[in-house]
Design an enzyme around this catalytic site. Structure first.
Site, mmCIF file in Angstrom:
data_model
loop_
_atom_site.group_PDB
_atom_site.id
_atom_site.type_symbol
_atom_site.label_atom_id
_atom_site.label_comp_id
_atom_site.label_asym_id
_atom_site.label_seq_id
_atom_site.Cartn_x
_atom_site.Cartn_y
_atom_site.Cartn_z
ATOM 1 N N VAL A 237 0.571 -1.343 -0.328
ATOM 2 C CA VAL A 237 -0.216 -0.180 0.088
ATOM 3 C C VAL A 237 0.411 1.095 -0.281
ATOM 4 C CG1 VAL A 237 -2.204 -1.066 0.872
ATOM 5 C CG2 VAL A 237 -0.309 0.219 2.221
ATOM 6 N N ASP B 6 8.895 14.911 11.014
ATOM 7 C CA ASP B 6 8.995 14.981 9.759
ATOM 8 C C ASP B 6 7.302 14.461 9.592
ATOM 9 O OD1 ASP B 6 9.198 13.977 7.053
ATOM 10 O OD2 ASP B 6 9.610 12.065 7.138
ATOM 11 N N VAL C 211 5.020 -0.705 2.779
ATOM 12 C CA VAL C 211 4.129 -0.542 3.576
ATOM 13 C C VAL C 211 3.140 -2.217 3.448
ATOM 14 C CG1 VAL C 211 1.536 0.085 5.074
ATOM 15 C CG2 VAL C 211 4.325 0.848 4.848
ATOM 16 N N GLY D 135 7.717 4.066 2.302
ATOM 17 C CA GLY D 135 8.127 5.357 3.355
ATOM 18 C C GLY D 135 9.364 5.547 3.358
#
Length: 746
Positions: free
Chosen positions: A450, A577, A458, A453
């Site tokens: 999906v 972040d 992920v 990062g």
């Protein structure tokens, strides 16, 4: 700007909002001693008529937009050579290009500060630098300098700060560095230095900070050097190719607080003398070749908060003395050859604080570790009865062995379609195996992918004993910093609980079916994906669903999350972040802040203690959202998160990313919004914000919406100001957003 006061001695307008070009009329101010326009929005070039300022002492023009990156940007320095009283020259945070000219050595002999950090200066450091004999600070952080450090630097015997990190410098660290006996800060990290640590460094006895990580240094650590540097507080030798043992003289460093040696090729045993460094708070020795026992003397380090000796070759029991370290909150002993009983007191009582993976012969410990029970040696009075029991046990044991053999053969013939599963994840941080995650994600298949990062991929999946969908963030351990990201994220989220933080279900540190290291973090699945997907219609997302009211709710959710991290936890947590892709939305469009791979913990309520400040020079956030001063190696603070949050608000307002092609060196998202409010606000907002209100075109409704949009934009601009002291407090942000929400609904 025209300066018409010929007798003016000081012109101080730093940290305001002044724009325009450099005031040419400055040459008329012949009595000027102090000129400070730092922290504004000036641009263009610096004139070469500064020589008339013959008694000028301080010249600060940092953090503006001067220069173009061109070869002639620094030509004005030649005129400053006539300013024979000049003591401090600061050009930080501009766009100056070109090389440092040789005539820089002709600047005033009174010059004590020469700082040009965060520019685009390239080429070598000229030999003439050695002529500035009264220099106490030479700072060139984050430029493009190459070549070697000139030997003439050794003439600067008053130098206290030599800050050259994040350049392209190479060659050996010159032995002449030993002449700098007043040096207390030496930052050389993130360059291409090679060779060994010079023995002459031992003469720099005032040194408090020595950072040479991420270079190509080799050879042994010279004990005759560090035995002399008894004032060291921060020592970072990590990410090099240093070899040999760790000298016992490190035990003499009574003031040492942070000691990083990870990712080298060091060997031998850890000297027991290290236990005398009573002020140590962080000791990180991972990824070396250390052997032998973990010295029990480490139990004397009562200030220790982080101990990481993972990925070495230690072969011993775990010393029970480590239970005494009451401040220890991170202990990583993974991937060694440790055996025997695991203690249960102190840090060992917290499953989320310890990592023991990769040690095959451990037993005992707290029940959550699921280690085998330790065998206790019987006392003499029990030996007689034990003999009888052993006869009976041998018979039973034979039966059990046969039965176990049958089970193993049967299990192996089934391959591992269904590995042993963990109990229900209703209670947080129960163990989950690699096999379960492999099965949950269909073998980490592309159909379950999906997203990706900073440090891994992920996957969506479902666990047998957990009713809701999950996502599994699998770390790419070949990526530099991934293992630290795993530790940071597990540590940051492990003790935190808030409705607007992405809930972590468990962390898995194991090995895969090929015997390779495997680290993953399991989260709850967020059905509506990321804010970024909804804002920018990624993969067919429908951003028509995000109207102004919903965006205010999301902004409030993220603000509440940051308020919790900054003000309502035992240690201030700086996310580092904050951006739309890290804001996840559930079924009800409630926002959850996630991805804490860069998070830093700061002690105390304010995080302003020098001991606890963390340099941002190693923080790698996301371009566009990263605070402008993090690149200079300043301390990480909660105000950095506020800056990123402000940019996020402006992106929600305009629908434009801060990296949009329309933004360049002269125009940022912040400046774009700032110059459009209040009069031209409707020209910059995302049209979807107005959709619920288009049916009613009355002036009253339109005026109300316009005022709310201006208020929302004002918050985003105020949060993303360049200077941290100018940014809004997160508590004030929440008050203002609630005010906007009330105006819209009334």
């Amino acid at each position: 700007m025209h300066l018409i006061f010929p007798n003016l001695q000081a012109f101080l307008v730093g940290e305001n909002h002044i724009s325009g070009t450099f005031p040419l009329s400055i040459s008329n101010l012949t009595e000027l001693q102090w000129f400070d326009i730092a922290g504004n929005s000036f641009n263009g070039s610096i004139p070469s008529n500064l020589g008339s300022l013959s008694i000028l002492q301080r010249f600060y023009i940092g953090f503006n937009n001067f220069g173009s990156g061109g070869a002639h940007d620094l030509n004005f320095l030649s005129s400053l050579t006539n300013c024979t009283k000049l003591q401090e020259l600061n050009l930080d945070g501009n766009k100056f290009g070109g090389v440092l000219p040789d005539h820089i050595g002709n600047l005033s002999t009174y010059l004590s500060l020469l700082s040009m950090a965060e520019n685009q200066i390239y080429g070598v450091i000229p030999e003439s630098i050695g002529q500035l004999v009264n220099l106490t600070a030479f700072i060139m952080v984050e430029n493009f300098l190459d070549g070697t450090i000139p030997n003439s630097i050794g003439k600067l015997k008053n130098l206290g700060r030599l800050v050259l990190q994040q350049n392209n410098l190479s060659g050996n660290i010159p032995t002449i560095i030993g002449n700098l006996t007043k040096l207390f800060e030496l930052y050389l990290h993130t360059n291409n230095f090679e060779g060994s640590i010079p023995l002459t460094l031992k003469y720099c006895t005032q040194l408090q900070t020595f950072a040479v990580s991420t270079n190509k240094l080799s050879g042994d650590i010279p004990d005759q050097v560090f035995g002399n540097l008894e004032n060291l507080i921060f020592l970072d030798l990590s990410n090099n190719s240093l070899t040999g043992p760790l000298p016992s003289v490190f035990g003499n460093l009574k003031h040492l607080s942070i000691f990083y040696l990870y990712a080298n090729k060091l060997s031998g045993e850890i000297p027991k003398e290290l236990g005398a460094c009573f002020t140590l708070t962080e000791l990180v020795l991972e990824r070396n070749f250390f052997i032998g026992s973990i010295p029990s003397s480490l139990g004397s380090l009562r200030s220790l908060e982080i101990l990481d000796i993972s990925n070495n070759n230690f072969s011993s029991t775990i010393p029970f003395e480590l239970e005494n370290l009451t401040l220890l909150n991170t202990l990583d002993l993974s991937f060694n050859n440790l055996y025997g009983e695991v203690p249960i007191g102190g840090v060992f009582s917290n499953i989320s604080a310890i990592t023991l993976t990769g040690n095959k012969n451990l037993c005992g410990g707290i029940t959550q570790l699921k280690l085998p029970i330790c065998f206790k040696v019987p006392s003499k009075k029990h030996k007689r009865s034990l003999k009888k029991k052993l006869i009976f046990a041998s018979v039973i044991g034979g039966v059990l062995i046969s039965f176990t053999a049958f089970i193993i053969v049967h299990f192996l013939t089934r391959k591992s379609k269904r590995l042993q599963t963990s109990p229900s994840l209703q209670n947080r941080f129960l163990r989950v195996t690699y096999g379960e995650l492999h099965e949950a994600t269909n073998g980490f298949s592309s159909s379950n992918l999906v997203g990706a990062g900073s440090f891994g991929s992920v996957y969506k999946g479902s666990l047998l004993h957990f009713e809701r969908p999950i996502v599994v963030k699998v770390l790419n351990l070949e990526t530099r910093g991934a293992a630290k990201s795993f530790m940071a994220e597990c540590k940051a989220l492990g003790k935190m609980k808030h409705r607007n933080l992405l809930k972590i279900l468990t962390c898995c540190s194991s090995v895969d079916y090929d015997g390779e290291d495997f680290k993953a973090i399991v989260f709850e699945f967020m059905p509506n994906g990321s804010l970024e997907k909804l804002l920018h219609d990624i993969e067919g997302s429908d951003n028509h669903n995000l109207n102004f009211t919903q965006r205010i709710d999301i902004a409030l959710d993220v603000a509440h999350a940051l308020n919790y991290l900054h003000n309502d936890t035992e240690q201030v947590v700086v996310h580092c972040d904050v951006k739309p892709s890290n804001v996840l939305l559930d079924d009800d469009l409630v926002a959850h802040l996630g991805d804490f791979g860069l998070a830093r913990l700061i002690h105390g309520a304010t995080g302003h203690s020098n001991k606890d400040q963390i340099s941002s020079s190693t923080i790698k956030g996301t371009i566009g959202y990263l605070p402008p001063k993090y690149g200079a190696g300043g301390p990480v603070s909660s105000q950095g998160d506020i800056y990123s949050y402000g940019i996020l608000l402006l992106e929600m307002l305009t629908g434009k990313r801060p990296t949009n092609n329309m933004f360049n060196e002269n125009l940022s998202l912040h400046k774009f919004c700032k110059m459009k409010i209040p009069e031209e606000i409707l020209e910059i907002v995302d049209s979807h914000l107005l959709m619920p209100f288009v049916e009613d075109q009355t002036g009253i409704v339109q005026n109300k919406i316009r005022k709310c949009l201006v208020m929302f934009a004002g918050i985003g601009v105020a949060c993303s100001e360049e200077f941290p002291s100018h940014r809004m407090l997160i508590k004030d942000v929440i008050v203002k957003l609630n005010e906007i929400k009330s105006k819209l609904t009334c």
